[in-house]
Scaffold this motif. Structure first.
Motif, PDB file in Angstrom:
ATOM      1  N   VAL A 137      43.154  39.257  40.191  1.00 49.75           N
ATOM      2  CA  VAL A 137      41.729  39.088  40.489  1.00 49.75           C
ATOM      3  C   VAL A 137      41.054  40.452  40.571  1.00 49.75           C
ATOM      4  O   VAL A 137      41.480  41.316  41.346  1.00 49.75           O
ATOM      5  CB  VAL A 137      41.540  38.331  41.819  1.00 49.75           C
ATOM      6  CG1 VAL A 137      40.059  38.246  42.172  1.00 49.75           C
ATOM      7  CG2 VAL A 137      42.159  36.948  41.738  1.00 49.75           C
ATOM      8  N   VAL A 149      38.521  28.708  46.724  1.00 52.52           N
ATOM      9  CA  VAL A 149      38.872  28.511  45.316  1.00 52.52           C
ATOM     10  C   VAL A 149      40.374  28.248  45.216  1.00 52.52           C
ATOM     11  O   VAL A 149      41.162  28.821  45.965  1.00 52.52           O
ATOM     12  CB  VAL A 149      38.477  29.752  44.486  1.00 52.52           C
ATOM     13  CG1 VAL A 149      38.971  29.628  43.043  1.00 52.52           C
ATOM     14  CG2 VAL A 149      36.970  29.944  44.519  1.00 52.52           C
ATOM     15  N   SER A 150      40.757  27.407  44.297  1.00 52.19           N
ATOM     16  CA  SER A 150      42.174  27.088  44.104  1.00 52.19           C
ATOM     17  C   SER A 150      42.989  28.344  43.848  1.00 52.19           C
ATOM     18  O   SER A 150      42.593  29.208  43.055  1.00 52.19           O
ATOM     19  CB  SER A 150      42.348  26.122  42.928  1.00 52.19           C
ATOM     20  OG  SER A 150      43.713  25.968  42.593  1.00 52.19           O
ATOM     21  N   GLU A 151      44.131  28.439  44.507  1.00 52.37           N
ATOM     22  CA  GLU A 151      45.018  29.591  44.311  1.00 52.37           C
ATOM     23  C   GLU A 151      45.643  29.593  42.928  1.00 52.37           C
ATOM     24  O   GLU A 151      46.236  30.588  42.518  1.00 52.37           O
ATOM     25  CB  GLU A 151      46.103  29.591  45.382  1.00 52.37           C
ATOM     26  CG  GLU A 151      45.570  29.836  46.794  1.00 52.37           C
ATOM     27  CD  GLU A 151      46.673  29.872  47.818  1.00 52.37           C
ATOM     28  OE1 GLU A 151      47.842  29.662  47.448  1.00 52.37           O
ATOM     29  OE2 GLU A 151      46.369  30.119  49.017  1.00 52.37           O
ATOM     30  N   ALA A 153      43.933  29.427  40.258  1.00 54.11           N
ATOM     31  CA  ALA A 153      43.042  30.200  39.392  1.00 54.11           C
ATOM     32  C   ALA A 153      43.446  31.669  39.437  1.00 54.11           C
ATOM     33  O   ALA A 153      43.697  32.221  40.504  1.00 54.11           O
ATOM     34  CB  ALA A 153      41.595  30.035  39.837  1.00 54.11           C
ATOM     35  N   LEU A 154      43.499  32.299  38.269  1.00 52.38           N
ATOM     36  CA  LEU A 154      43.942  33.692  38.176  1.00 52.38           C
ATOM     37  C   LEU A 154      42.858  34.569  37.559  1.00 52.38           C
ATOM     38  O   LEU A 154      41.940  34.080  36.896  1.00 52.38           O
ATOM     39  CB  LEU A 154      45.216  33.780  37.333  1.00 52.38           C
ATOM     40  CG  LEU A 154      46.428  32.980  37.796  1.00 52.38           C
ATOM     41  CD1 LEU A 154      47.552  33.081  36.762  1.00 52.38           C
ATOM     42  CD2 LEU A 154      46.912  33.463  39.153  1.00 52.38           C
ATOM     43  N   GLU A 157      39.108  34.162  35.869  1.00 52.02           N
ATOM     44  CA  GLU A 157      38.782  32.761  36.108  1.00 52.02           C
ATOM     45  C   GLU A 157      38.539  32.518  37.594  1.00 52.02           C
ATOM     46  O   GLU A 157      37.675  31.716  37.972  1.00 52.02           O
ATOM     47  CB  GLU A 157      39.902  31.855  35.596  1.00 52.02           C
ATOM     48  CG  GLU A 157      40.122  31.906  34.089  1.00 52.02           C
ATOM     49  CD  GLU A 157      38.953  31.342  33.298  1.00 52.02           C
ATOM     50  OE1 GLU A 157      38.023  30.766  33.898  1.00 52.02           O
ATOM     51  OE2 GLU A 157      38.960  31.483  32.063  1.00 52.02           O
ATOM     52  N   TYR A 158      39.297  33.180  38.437  1.00 48.64           N
ATOM     53  CA  TYR A 158      39.115  33.051  39.887  1.00 48.64           C
ATOM     54  C   TYR A 158      37.733  33.567  40.277  1.00 48.64           C
ATOM     55  O   TYR A 158      37.023  32.920  41.058  1.00 48.64           O
ATOM     56  CB  TYR A 158      40.195  33.841  40.630  1.00 48.64           C
ATOM     57  CG  TYR A 158      40.134  33.697  42.134  1.00 48.64           C
ATOM     58  CD1 TYR A 158      40.923  32.759  42.794  1.00 48.64           C
ATOM     59  CD2 TYR A 158      39.270  34.485  42.900  1.00 48.64           C
ATOM     60  CE1 TYR A 158      40.855  32.608  44.179  1.00 48.64           C
ATOM     61  CE2 TYR A 158      39.192  34.338  44.273  1.00 48.64           C
ATOM     62  CZ  TYR A 158      39.987  33.412  44.907  1.00 48.64           C
ATOM     63  OH  TYR A 158      39.904  33.260  46.273  1.00 48.64           O
ATOM     64  N   TRP A 162      34.723  31.524  42.028  1.00 50.49           N
ATOM     65  CA  TRP A 162      34.256  32.016  43.325  1.00 50.49           C
ATOM     66  C   TRP A 162      32.744  32.225  43.305  1.00 50.49           C
ATOM     67  O   TRP A 162      32.036  31.811  44.240  1.00 50.49           O
ATOM     68  CB  TRP A 162      34.972  33.323  43.664  1.00 50.49           C
ATOM     69  CG  TRP A 162      34.849  33.753  45.092  1.00 50.49           C
ATOM     70  CD1 TRP A 162      35.705  33.489  46.115  1.00 50.49           C
ATOM     71  CD2 TRP A 162      33.772  34.531  45.662  1.00 50.49           C
ATOM     72  NE1 TRP A 162      35.243  34.044  47.283  1.00 50.49           N
ATOM     73  CE2 TRP A 162      34.067  34.682  47.039  1.00 50.49           C
ATOM     74  CE3 TRP A 162      32.624  35.099  45.145  1.00 50.49           C
ATOM     75  CZ2 TRP A 162      33.221  35.388  47.892  1.00 50.49           C
ATOM     76  CZ3 TRP A 162      31.769  35.800  46.005  1.00 50.49           C
ATOM     77  CH2 TRP A 162      32.079  35.942  47.359  1.00 50.49           C
TER      78      TRP A 162
END
Length: 291
Positions: A137, A149-151, A153-154, A157-158, A162
């Protein structure tokens, strides 16, 4: 060392071997670039970071094109990797646009954590590279969203997810008077600008409570009598019944605040997430939820 790509096709043993060989070639190229070709080895930690980056870039390619791992195994993976990097560059442009919108819509409510986080994201975007460690990130994030935010997501994309969530929170806060929002936050803590707390959570909770009481949600003001009435209303409900009631209140909030339909699910999810806290706070007359 295991490569990890989400399986969208069942590969034969031969195809798996071929794909792993091609992935290993990409990993070696990334390792050579990382060491400026001065070393033939990297630490285990950096190896995992580089490997995650390779897989993340290829996953971006697969999601953009609809192709599968079989296409990578049997096709030109170098070209796919190149196109994956191009996809990431487009994502970076999208993130910058979202950041600019977020900065323009940040409420006039002080928050050191939010200010520092926005600066951290700005710095991260300017230094984000699709060549190495793309799965990480870009930028440091201290500010906590209402719904994390879903963990899964990398990388970029995170950040995109966010910032989208922050834009929704900014919009929600813009529907209330800043003075009313500050009053709620001051009741949470007089030093709220220095705390790592979410600016939207407590005002929205109060608005949901007022909707349940069929009162004006824009005042954001919950009295002791209101808490007693809410306690009486919610005390006998099961967790599912409480969630359903909160979800219905969230739907009414979305109508009152003119929140776009595509964003209402997030508000509903937040409202339902209050159920466990409400049930735990019944003995204290909901002081831990409505302020």
């Amino acid at each position: 060392m295991e490569f990890s790509l989400a399986q969208s096709a069942v590969l034969s043993e031969k195809e798996q071997l071929l794909l792993h060989q091609k992935l290993w070639s990409l990993f070696e190229a990334a390792a050579n670039e990382f060491t400026n070709r001065e070393s033939s080895s990297v630490s285990e930690e950096n190896a995992r970071r580089l490997l995650s980056s390779v897989c993340f870039i290829l996953q971006e390619y697969l999601e953009e094109t609809g192709h599968t791992e079989r296409d990578l195994a049997l096709g030109n993976i170098d070209e796919a990797f190149k196109r994956g990097k191009a996809v990431l560059l487009k994502r970076v442009d999208e993130a910058r646009e979202l950041w600019n919108k977020a900065v323009l819509t940040i409420p006039k409510i002080q928050s050191r954590a939010l200010t520092d986080t926005m600066q951290g994201i700005k710095y991260g975007l300017s230094h984000y590279s699709t060549d190495l460690f793309a799965a990480e990130v870009p930028g440091s994030i201290d500010y906590q969203l209402m719904l994390p935010v879903s963990e899964k997501a990398l990388g970029i994309e995170y950040i995109i997810l966010w910032l989208r969530e922050l834009l929704l929170e900014n919009y929600i806060l813009s529907r209330f008077e800043a003075k009313a929002v500050r009053s709620v936050l001051l009741r949470v803590c007089p030093f709220y600008p220095e705390l790592i707390i979410n600016l939207c959570e407590n005002p929205l909770q109060n608005a949901i409570g007022l909707i349940l009481l069929q009162k004006d949600p824009f005042s954001l003001y919950i009295t002791h009598s209101d808490r007693l009435a809410l306690t009486e209303m919610l005390a006998s409900l099961s967790k599912q019944e409480c969630e359903d009631l909160l979800c219905a209140a969230a739907q009414k909030i979305c109508v009152r605040l003119l929140i776009p339909k595509e964003s209402c699910k997030g508000v509903e999810a937040f409202a339902k997430s209050l159920a466990p806290r409400i049930m735990a706070s019944i003995p204290s007359k909901l002081c831990g939820v409505f302020v």
